[in-house]
Design an enzyme around this catalytic site. Sequence first.
Site, mmCIF file in Angstrom:
data_model
loop_
_atom_site.group_PDB
_atom_site.id
_atom_site.type_symbol
_atom_site.label_atom_id
_atom_site.label_comp_id
_atom_site.label_asym_id
_atom_site.label_seq_id
_atom_site.Cartn_x
_atom_site.Cartn_y
_atom_site.Cartn_z
ATOM 1 N N LYS A 189 -6.402 -11.648 1.012
ATOM 2 C CA LYS A 189 -6.687 -11.282 2.408
ATOM 3 C C LYS A 189 -8.071 -10.667 2.534
ATOM 4 C CE LYS A 189 -1.805 -10.764 3.306
ATOM 5 N NZ LYS A 189 -1.374 -10.720 1.875
ATOM 6 N N CYS A 193 5.147 -8.442 2.157
ATOM 7 C CA CYS A 193 5.737 -9.769 1.945
ATOM 8 C C CYS A 193 7.198 -9.557 1.568
ATOM 9 C CB CYS A 193 4.965 -10.596 0.921
ATOM 10 S SG CYS A 193 4.888 -9.878 -0.695
ATOM 11 N N CYS A 213 -4.968 -1.984 0.321
ATOM 12 C CA CYS A 213 -4.185 -2.417 -0.857
ATOM 13 C C CYS A 213 -4.623 -3.853 -1.123
ATOM 14 C CB CYS A 213 -2.691 -2.386 -0.570
ATOM 15 S SG CYS A 213 -2.112 -0.838 0.134
ATOM 16 N N GLY A 265 -5.821 -5.821 -3.892
ATOM 17 C CA GLY A 265 -5.701 -6.747 -5.020
ATOM 18 C C GLY A 265 -4.570 -7.746 -4.839
ATOM 19 N N PRO A 266 -4.727 -8.975 -5.253
ATOM 20 C CA PRO A 266 -5.854 -9.580 -5.967
ATOM 21 C C PRO A 266 -6.970 -10.096 -5.052
ATOM 22 C CG PRO A 266 -4.041 -11.143 -5.859
ATOM 23 C CD PRO A 266 -3.566 -9.884 -5.194
HETATM 24 C C1 LIG Z 1 0.989 -6.890 -1.758
HETATM 25 S S1 LIG Z 1 -0.292 -6.612 -2.858
HETATM 26 C C2 LIG Z 1 -1.693 -6.893 -1.838
HETATM 27 C C3 LIG Z 1 -2.076 -8.346 -1.749
HETATM 28 C C4 LIG Z 1 -3.484 -8.530 -1.209
HETATM 29 N N1 LIG Z 1 -3.638 -7.931 0.092
HETATM 30 C C5 LIG Z 1 -3.860 -9.984 -1.117
HETATM 31 O O1 LIG Z 1 -3.781 -10.588 -0.048
HETATM 32 O O2 LIG Z 1 -4.277 -10.536 -2.159
HETATM 33 C C6 LIG Z 1 -0.302 -4.888 -3.017
HETATM 34 C C7 LIG Z 1 -1.450 -4.340 -3.866
HETATM 35 O O3 LIG Z 1 -1.422 -2.917 -3.728
HETATM 36 C C8 LIG Z 1 -1.817 -2.368 -4.951
HETATM 37 N N2 LIG Z 1 -1.400 -0.947 -4.991
HETATM 38 C C9 LIG Z 1 -0.369 -0.387 -5.657
HETATM 39 N N3 LIG Z 1 -0.384 0.938 -5.483
HETATM 40 C C10 LIG Z 1 -1.430 1.214 -4.685
HETATM 41 C C11 LIG Z 1 -1.989 2.406 -4.175
HETATM 42 N N4 LIG Z 1 -1.438 3.581 -4.445
HETATM 43 N N5 LIG Z 1 -3.093 2.323 -3.411
HETATM 44 C C12 LIG Z 1 -3.646 1.132 -3.124
HETATM 45 N N6 LIG Z 1 -3.168 -0.030 -3.581
HETATM 46 C C13 LIG Z 1 -2.080 0.011 -4.367
HETATM 47 C C14 LIG Z 1 -1.166 -3.241 -5.984
HETATM 48 O O4 LIG Z 1 -1.802 -3.100 -7.242
HETATM 49 C C15 LIG Z 1 -1.351 -4.625 -5.348
HETATM 50 O O5 LIG Z 1 -2.537 -5.187 -5.826
#
Ligand SMILES: C[S@@+](CC[C@H](N)C(=O)[O-])C[C@H]1O[C@@H](n2cnc3c(N)ncnc32)[C@H](O)[C@@H]1O
Length: 481
Positions: A306, A418, A300, A302-303
């Site tokens: 990590k 988070c 997961c 985006g953005p």
């Molecule tokens: C908490 S954020 C992750 C932050 C990221 N790890 C960072 O450090 O920048 C969660 C991310 O999961 C994505 N997301 C939502 N549904 C998802 C899915 N079904 N599969 C994978 N990612 C998903 C969202 O769009 C979002 O970008």
Amino acid sequence: MTESRRPARRSRRGPGDRNNKPRQARRPSPAEAGLDPARLAARDVLRAVRERDAYANLVLPALLRERRLDGRDAALATELTYGAARAQGLLDAVIAACANRAVTEIDGALLDTLRLGTYQLLRTRIAPHAAVATSVDIVRGEFGHGKSGFVNAVLRRVAEKPEEQWVAELAPDPARDPVGHLAFRYAHPEWIAKAFAVALGPDAGELEEVLAADDARPVVHLVARPGVITAEELALATGGEIGPWSPYAVHLDAGGDPGKLDAVREGMAAVQDEGSQLVARALTLAPLGGPDRGRWLDLCAGPGGKAALLGALADIDGGTVDAVEPVEHRAELIRKSTRGLPVTVHVADGREPGLEPGYDRILVDAPCTGLGALRRRPESRWRRNPGDVAELVRLQKQLLASAIGLLRPGGVVLYATCSPHTSETLAVVADAVRRHNVEQLDTRELVPGVPRLGDGPAVQLWPHRHGTDAMFMAALRAPAS
Ligand SMILES: C[S@@+](CC[C@H](N)C(=O)[O-])C[C@H]1O[C@@H](n2cnc3c(N)ncnc32)[C@H](O)[C@@H]1O
């Protein structure tokens, strides 16, 4: 906050200069009308948040740039915007009491200015007459005398008492409803304060500190990109201080736009909460069954905060990272933040990413309510509602199950949020341990040197204890064969 009212700026251009139009042919500009540019900017951001569900921390910097506000004006606009957005629930209760009507019955455009004025009166040292007069000016400039009279009357009533007295009069009785009282006093929706109390468990006595930490202005954290610059060098270059827990963290106390720092513009550093840095690092420190072949996955991503740190760490040892994100514009942000690193971005749903299983390490930084980062997202506490949790939990469980299915024998998945909401944290992990053949590791060992992590095996960070966002993490390992 020591700001007091300053003389309003006047336009250098004479009123009526442009196109030689006569004076009465056009409305005066805000500056010409004597309106304070900082307060006007704050009001406009609050309006965008209310009307368009905009994010204050995205709209405000753009608006400051567009209107060329800097220095004291930018600092005041920032303090008022974020302060009023965070305190909205408390401000609304006081406004309703003074207006003798529910805030839902007040015209939204007036309510923005009332919130701004009430925030100044209750939570800043701005002189009351300045807080009232500038608010009245804004409303008079836009709507005329009738509506400005209403705003004047309400704010004068607000100004009759300090915040403590309003809290004593309007908040639930602390003896009968201690959590409700604290929620009111620290301007949090009650369901969120309750969720924090549950997450604190035996330490629920710390609830007041958690809520207070959410209201403090957050320090900007930078991450020094491993292999490119050390935290010591970054601290020297930026005038910041080395962070206490992550070997890559630098804290910037001064305000200003971190995006303008040379180290950030040149890709040697990025803005990233120290707790997020600890999460990415914990994944890399987890003991595997068997050797690490350097095949890592960020499910997961985006953005890309990590993913960039993982990519830099993988690069040092010749490893690679696959980064999955279903939303194209967020995938593009990952591409940008990981440029030059061994990271491959996949636009896909993490529940069925179509990737070959066999990963050594997988991060599931799951979509969540974000309740652990309220201090960095001023308005979000008033947008979220308890109904959001169940749907997110369903997705979190599916993503974690998918990650476990992509591990190689002996591989590790780190589940992180988070949010400290136990439905999104402990319950999701317990469900995975029950359903899948995985062993839960003591995650405290993966954040070495960080104190006050409780009884384990999962880790919950807290702003009031660690100065980080309230990140949760739990490491699960597949059997070696
Ligand atoms: C908490 S954020 C992750 C932050 C990221 N790890 C960072 O450090 O920048 C969660 C991310 O999961 C994505 N997301 C939502 N549904 C998802 C899915 N079904 N599969 C994978 N990612 C998903 C969202 O769009 C979002 O970008």
